[in-house]
Write an enzyme that holds these catalytic residues in place. Structure first.
Site, short mmCIF file in Angstrom:
data_model
loop_
_atom_site.label_atom_id
_atom_site.label_comp_id
_atom_site.label_asym_id
_atom_site.label_seq_id
_atom_site.Cartn_x
_atom_site.Cartn_y
_atom_site.Cartn_z
N HIS A 72 0.84 -1.21 0.00
CA HIS A 72 0.00 0.00 0.00
C HIS A 72 0.87 1.25 0.00
CE1 HIS A 72 -4.21 -1.52 1.44
NE2 HIS A 72 -3.70 -2.23 0.45
N TYR A 201 -9.21 5.09 8.10
CA TYR A 201 -9.28 5.41 9.52
C TYR A 201 -10.35 6.50 9.67
CZ TYR A 201 -4.76 3.07 10.45
OH TYR A 201 -3.74 2.15 10.60
N PRO A 292 -3.40 0.01 19.30
CA PRO A 292 -3.16 -0.49 17.95
C PRO A 292 -3.28 0.55 16.83
CG PRO A 292 -5.29 -1.24 18.75
CD PRO A 292 -4.61 -0.57 19.90
N LYS A 296 1.82 -0.27 15.24
CA LYS A 296 3.26 -0.30 15.56
C LYS A 296 3.73 -1.53 16.34
CE LYS A 296 4.55 3.15 13.49
NZ LYS A 296 4.83 2.56 12.21
N TYR A 384 4.18 6.51 10.34
CA TYR A 384 3.37 5.34 9.98
C TYR A 384 4.21 4.30 9.23
CZ TYR A 384 -0.89 2.80 8.85
OH TYR A 384 -1.86 1.83 8.76
#
Ligand code: FAD
Ligand code: DHB
Length: 389
Positions: A72, A201, A292, A296, A384
């Protein structure tokens, strides 16, 4: 029995450490209290940072990951009825993330371990650590009904948050830092093609929701719920109805499918310092937990054992202990970066039960900032995909 490194826990941390040591000709014994079937079926993480992928591939356990993992280049943030793409690769000089289930990583590592012929014992009971501050630390346990004793040079505590290694350190040696959250995640795995090409998200007035995936035909979805939520209160229809509300947008539909698995996970931030006591080295969730939201935990666990494996190899090769001495500090720098990022993502995206109008406006201001400022989006993106300290 005697080995060089006694490893407690056959999660991602313990299995990766065992494999990295094997590649350097260093023997170890891995002790796991669950069955192989249980460990291989436990559904958890799904997002691998590039450096995690690089490590697994470099260690020769990434063949299926390269074939089946889904690369991604961005994620979507949703709030106020709109989606905003964070172009991870564009903002980080081409870095990517790979979607590949932790269960698959664990299966690949178990297969690699068994192929080496080195010991990996499942369903061991009553693991106890002895004399970890001596040069001959020992692990006592029961296996197939018989008591066993394993003498080691070093012990790696890779037994997760609820394991025995961290609690076996005497009081006063470790300092714990923690934060609890008033909410948790209800997660489902559904047999349906993901409704979006990228992770979504969503910060919604009814609470957070996340759309993720495991494969072209498997969706993974999460809903913010109370920390003590009873999963029995969530029949499948209620879960889908809530996901439609929190993820829905005009012109976009979430496709439903059979729910294969569901469960509630609590959330906490937690770190112990130092990550070492004598010849016991804690790694992964045994030493730290992140909520979560930033994806990570697994990546940090793999990072810890990379640092630990390098330090152990150096010590055996040249007797140089300095890298072992630096292990805890070296890991903790990365741990705290990930702790901050995970706390920040979590706080920005979730609805706290006691949120006042001022708090809500602050969160929305932050979401707008990330959605409109290249600098803010770059900060999210570089964390990220995995920030190199
Ligand atoms: P674990 O995976 O917990 O492994 C520890 C092992 O030790 C287990 O097999 C356990 O059975 C064994 N054990 C425990 N006690 C004993 C004992 N007494 N004796 C012997 N063995 C013992 N992380 C990410 O990076 N990305 C994500 O997308 C992500 N999503 C997540 C989603 C959810 C819902 C959850 C719950 C977690 C998520 N995480 C994610 C976190 C990630 O799953 C963990 O950080 C990761 O499993 C840590 O690996 P570990 O090897 O340190 O610990
Ligand atoms: C998944 C889990 C996460 O914690 C996250 O931030 C993204 C995806 C997952 O399980 O797919």
């Amino acid at each position: 029995m005697r080995t060089r490194v006694g490893i407690v826990g056959a999660g991602p941390a313990g299995l990766t450490l065992a494999h990295l040591l094997h590649l350097e000709g260093i023997d170890s014994v891995v002790l796991e209290n669950r069955s192989r079937e249980y460990v291989e079926a436990r559904i958890r993480a799904g997002v691998l940072e590039q450096r995690t992928v690089d490590l697994l591939v470099g260690a020769g356990v990434g063949e299926r990951l390269l074939r089946e993992g889904i690369v991604h280049h961005g994620i979507e943030l949703q709030f106020g009825g709109e989606r905003h793409r964070v172009p991870l690769s564009e903002l980080t000089g081409g870095k990517t993330i790979v979607i590949y289930g932790q269960t698959e990583v664990v299966k690949d590592l178990i297969e690699a371990r068994l192929a080496t012929g080195r010991p990996l014992l499942f369903e061991v009971d009553d693991v106890r650590l002895e004399e970890v501050t001596s040069t001959r630390p020992r692990l006592r346990f029961r296996h197939e009904g018989r008591p066993q004793e394993l003498e080691c040079d070093l012990i790696a505590g890779c037994d997760g948050f609820h394991g025995v290694c961290r609690p076996s350190v005497p009081p006063g040696v470790l300092t714990a830092f923690s934060r609890e959250y008033a909410y948790g995640w209800l997660g489902i795995l559904a047999a349906v093609a993901p409704s979006s090409d990228e992770l979504v998200y969503s910060s919604h007035e009814r609470g957070f929701a996340l759309l993720s995936l495991r494969s072209p035909s498997l969706s993974r979805l999460y809903l913010q719920v109370r920390a003590d939520e009873d999963v029995a209160e969530w029949p499948d229809e209620r879960i889908w109805a809530e996901l439609h509300l929190r993820l829905g947008l005009p012109g976009w539909t979430l496709t439903e499918g059979p729910v294969l698995e569901k469960g509630v996970t609590g959330m906490r931030s937690y770190v112990v310092e130092p990550m070492r006591h004598g010849n016991l080295f804690l790694a992964g969730d045994a030493a730290h937990i992140v909520p979560p939201t930033g994806a990570k935990g697994l990546n940090l666990a793999i990072h810890d054992v990379r640092v630990l494996a390098n330090a152990i190899v150096r010590w055996y090769r040249s007797g140089d202990e300095s890298a072992l001495e630096r292990y805890s500090d070296e890991c903790l720098r990365h741990v705290w970066r990930a702790e901050h990022f995970s706390w920040w993502m979590t706080s920005m995206l979730h609805l706290p039960p006691d949120e006042d109008p001022f708090g809500l406006r602050l969160r929305l201001a932050q979401l707008h900032y990330v959605a409109t400022s290249r600098a803010a989006a770059t900060s999210l993106a570089e964390n990220y995909v995995g920030f190199e300290l």
